[in-house]
Design a protein around this motif. Structure first.
Motif, PDB file in Angstrom:
ATOM      1  N   SER A 142      97.468 -25.793 -20.479  1.00  0.00           N
ATOM      2  CA  SER A 142      96.212 -25.864 -19.718  1.00  0.00           C
ATOM      3  C   SER A 142      96.300 -25.088 -18.408  1.00  0.00           C
ATOM      4  O   SER A 142      95.267 -24.718 -17.835  1.00  0.00           O
ATOM      5  N   LYS A 143      97.523 -24.833 -17.930  1.00  0.00           N
ATOM      6  CA  LYS A 143      97.717 -24.108 -16.675  1.00  0.00           C
ATOM      7  C   LYS A 143      98.846 -23.086 -16.848  1.00  0.00           C
ATOM      8  O   LYS A 143      99.942 -23.451 -17.292  1.00  0.00           O
ATOM      9  N   HIS A 145     100.884 -19.989 -14.763  1.00  0.00           N
ATOM     10  CA  HIS A 145     101.139 -19.357 -13.456  1.00  0.00           C
ATOM     11  C   HIS A 145     102.086 -18.178 -13.672  1.00  0.00           C
ATOM     12  O   HIS A 145     103.218 -18.349 -14.111  1.00  0.00           O
ATOM     13  N   PRO A 171      93.266 -21.161 -20.537  1.00  0.00           N
ATOM     14  CA  PRO A 171      93.940 -21.976 -19.536  1.00  0.00           C
ATOM     15  C   PRO A 171      93.506 -21.554 -18.131  1.00  0.00           C
ATOM     16  O   PRO A 171      92.920 -20.489 -17.942  1.00  0.00           O
ATOM     17  N   ARG A 172      93.791 -22.405 -17.163  1.00  0.00           N
ATOM     18  CA  ARG A 172      93.611 -21.979 -15.772  1.00  0.00           C
ATOM     19  C   ARG A 172      94.743 -21.004 -15.445  1.00  0.00           C
ATOM     20  O   ARG A 172      95.916 -21.324 -15.619  1.00  0.00           O
ATOM     21  N   ARG A 174      96.793 -18.610 -12.842  1.00  0.00           N
ATOM     22  CA  ARG A 174      97.156 -18.258 -11.465  1.00  0.00           C
ATOM     23  C   ARG A 174      98.094 -17.062 -11.505  1.00  0.00           C
ATOM     24  O   ARG A 174      99.021 -17.019 -12.322  1.00  0.00           O
ATOM     25  N   LYS A 207      85.006 -15.749 -18.103  1.00  0.00           N
ATOM     26  CA  LYS A 207      84.970 -17.208 -17.909  1.00  0.00           C
ATOM     27  C   LYS A 207      86.362 -17.842 -17.989  1.00  0.00           C
ATOM     28  O   LYS A 207      86.563 -18.862 -18.660  1.00  0.00           O
ATOM     29  N   VAL A 208      87.294 -17.216 -17.276  1.00  0.00           N
ATOM     30  CA  VAL A 208      88.665 -17.735 -17.186  1.00  0.00           C
ATOM     31  C   VAL A 208      88.864 -18.318 -15.790  1.00  0.00           C
ATOM     32  O   VAL A 208      88.713 -17.596 -14.798  1.00  0.00           O
ATOM     33  N   PRO A 209      89.165 -19.626 -15.673  1.00  0.00           N
ATOM     34  CA  PRO A 209      89.461 -20.197 -14.350  1.00  0.00           C
ATOM     35  C   PRO A 209      90.636 -19.441 -13.719  1.00  0.00           C
ATOM     36  O   PRO A 209      91.673 -19.262 -14.367  1.00  0.00           O
ATOM     37  N   PHE A 210      90.475 -19.007 -12.472  1.00  0.00           N
ATOM     38  CA  PHE A 210      91.433 -18.047 -11.936  1.00  0.00           C
ATOM     39  C   PHE A 210      91.695 -18.263 -10.449  1.00  0.00           C
ATOM     40  O   PHE A 210      90.777 -18.551  -9.678  1.00  0.00           O
ATOM     41  N   GLN A 211      92.959 -18.103 -10.078  1.00  0.00           N
ATOM     42  CA  GLN A 211      93.367 -18.101  -8.672  1.00  0.00           C
ATOM     43  C   GLN A 211      94.347 -16.950  -8.463  1.00  0.00           C
ATOM     44  O   GLN A 211      95.141 -16.626  -9.363  1.00  0.00           O
ATOM     45  N   GLU A 233     102.218 -26.820 -14.526  1.00  0.00           N
ATOM     46  CA  GLU A 233     101.827 -25.489 -14.977  1.00  0.00           C
ATOM     47  C   GLU A 233     103.008 -24.784 -15.625  1.00  0.00           C
ATOM     48  O   GLU A 233     104.170 -25.016 -15.268  1.00  0.00           O
TER      49      GLU A 233
END
Length: 415
Positions: A142-143, A145, A171-172, A174, A207-211, A233
């Protein structure tokens, strides 16, 4: 190496020398003028011996038959002789730092990057290798990095973001860029802002959650807590072609490259992806280094000559502004000023094992993708092969780049 021979038209009947004598003279001229490889090696020997008179004569002769716009060997000789002249004059460090300080716009960087993708498969294969490895490792996560020991170009990641977006439940993601300490002409804050905006736009599109965060530091001084790694993550370390700039044992016994590998292991990634420029021209002995450098860049310039027009502007920027800068550094700089120190993939394998990593096997599907790409889009003289889990890439049999993936060896004591 052969430069094009120039001939002068003489009035008919002017020379009455026997034909055999003329032929012998032509052969002598050809041997003297055309063999730029031999001239460069002789010149390097004269520079190493501080024979300024002979070195000066050879530099003059090489300059007469080299050209930044000619065939590949003439272009190569043009940049090599610049390095030899700078080494002889003791101005290598000064010239190198001046070249490094020159700013290149993002538009020009993108043009050169796209040019390189078009003429050779090396970076495209690197992207395929990294993105497929990350995608496979991310299944069910789900996460994700990614800590990228890179150059803050952001060109690597749009295709991965697209791939995540097309999964339906991405996934989110980062991405943390670790950028080397700023150098003259380089604005890290501007680079971070540019890369972050570019990637955020792609993430919104798919539409990808991103940081995104950027940290600038010497790699060996990075503090793991600054990376803000979260327990839930999946961590991936990505390092493409940057390890060659770290100090080796000729700079310090506890080398920077070994210290960085140990930091990476302490980060405890699920996967560590590494790409290296395969070269054996990191020798502290100048002549040994020079000859290996000549072989390596002969392949690079021959490859460019076979796949791009000689008047192509991006090719000129790549050869003069990037490859030329690296050649100057290797030929004319010593000590801490010499930052181009590539090693072979066998040497890097030993370093990774020593640092507490265990090599993962090369995925046959990745190898198949790279071979298909090479066959469909690139020259037949590009090569791709596997050795001991490394994906090797090269030109006419010479290995220029190598890729591999690793995991932490749980049986090793904590480093």
């Amino acid at each position: 190496m052969a430069a094009k021979e120039t001939s002068e038209n003489s009035p008919k009947g002017q020379s009455k020398a026997p034909a055999q004598q003329k032929l012998r003279g032509t052969r002598q001229l050809k041997k003297e003028v055309v063999d730029l490889r031999t001239l460069l090696i002789h010149c390097a020997q004269a520079v190493a011996a501080d024979d300024r008179l002979l070195a000066g004569e050879l530099i003059k002769k090489i300059r007469q038959h080299s050209s930044r716009d000619g065939e590949w060997c003439q272009r190569l000789a043009f940049y090599f002789v610049n390095g030899l002249e700078a080494r002889l004059a003791g101005t290598g460090s000064q010239l190198f730092h001046k070249m490094r300080a020159k700013q290149v716009s993002y538009e020009d960087m993108l043009k050169v990057y796209n040019f390189y993708l078009a003429v050779c498969p090396f970076h495209r294969a690197s992207q395929t290798f990294a993105n497929q490895t990350i995608s496979e490792a991310s299944v069910g996560q789900s996460k994700v990095h990614i800590v990228d020991f890179g150059v803050c170009s952001a060109f690597q990641w749009p295709s991965l973001i697209q791939r995540f977006g097309e999964q339906g439940m991405p996934p989110r993601l980062r991405i943390t860029d670790i950028i080397e300490v700023p150098r003259p002409g380089f604005n890290p804050l501007e680079s971070i802002e540019w890369a972050g905006k570019l990637l955020a736009d792609y993430a919104n599109m798919y539409k990808v959650p991103f940081q995104y965060q950027g940290i600038y530091s010497r790699y060996e001084d990075i503090q793991i807590e600054d990376l803000n790694i979260e327990e839930d993550e999946m961590l991936i370390i990505h390092c493409m072609y940057r390890m060659k700039n770290l100090g080796d044992e000729t700079v310090a016994m506890d080398s920077a490259r070994d210290r960085v590998l140990k930091i990476m292991r302490r980060m405890n990634p699920k996967v560590f992806i590494v790409g290296i420029l395969n070269g054996s021209y990191s020798s502290p002995f100048f002549l040994t280094r020079f000859k290996e450098l000549l072989f390596h860049y002969s392949s690079m310039f021959d490859m460019l000559d076979m796949n791009a027009p000689r008047d192509n502007e991006e090719r000129k920027v790549l050869e003069g502004g990037m490859l030329g800068r690296d050649m100057l550094n290797i030929i004319a700089c010593e000590g801490a000023d010499r930052i181009e120190r590539p090693e072979t993939y066998q040497q890097w394998r030993a370093r990774c094992l020593k640092a507490g990593f265990e090599q993962l096997p090369l995925d046959p599907a990745i190898m198949k993708s790279v071979l298909w790409m090479k066959k469909e889009f690139y020259h037949e003289d590009f090569v791709a092969d596997e050795d001991s889990g490394w994906l090797l890439q090269g030109w006419k049999g010479r290995v220029l780049y190598a890729l591999s993936k690793w995991k932490v060896n749980g049986s090793c004591a904590d480093q």
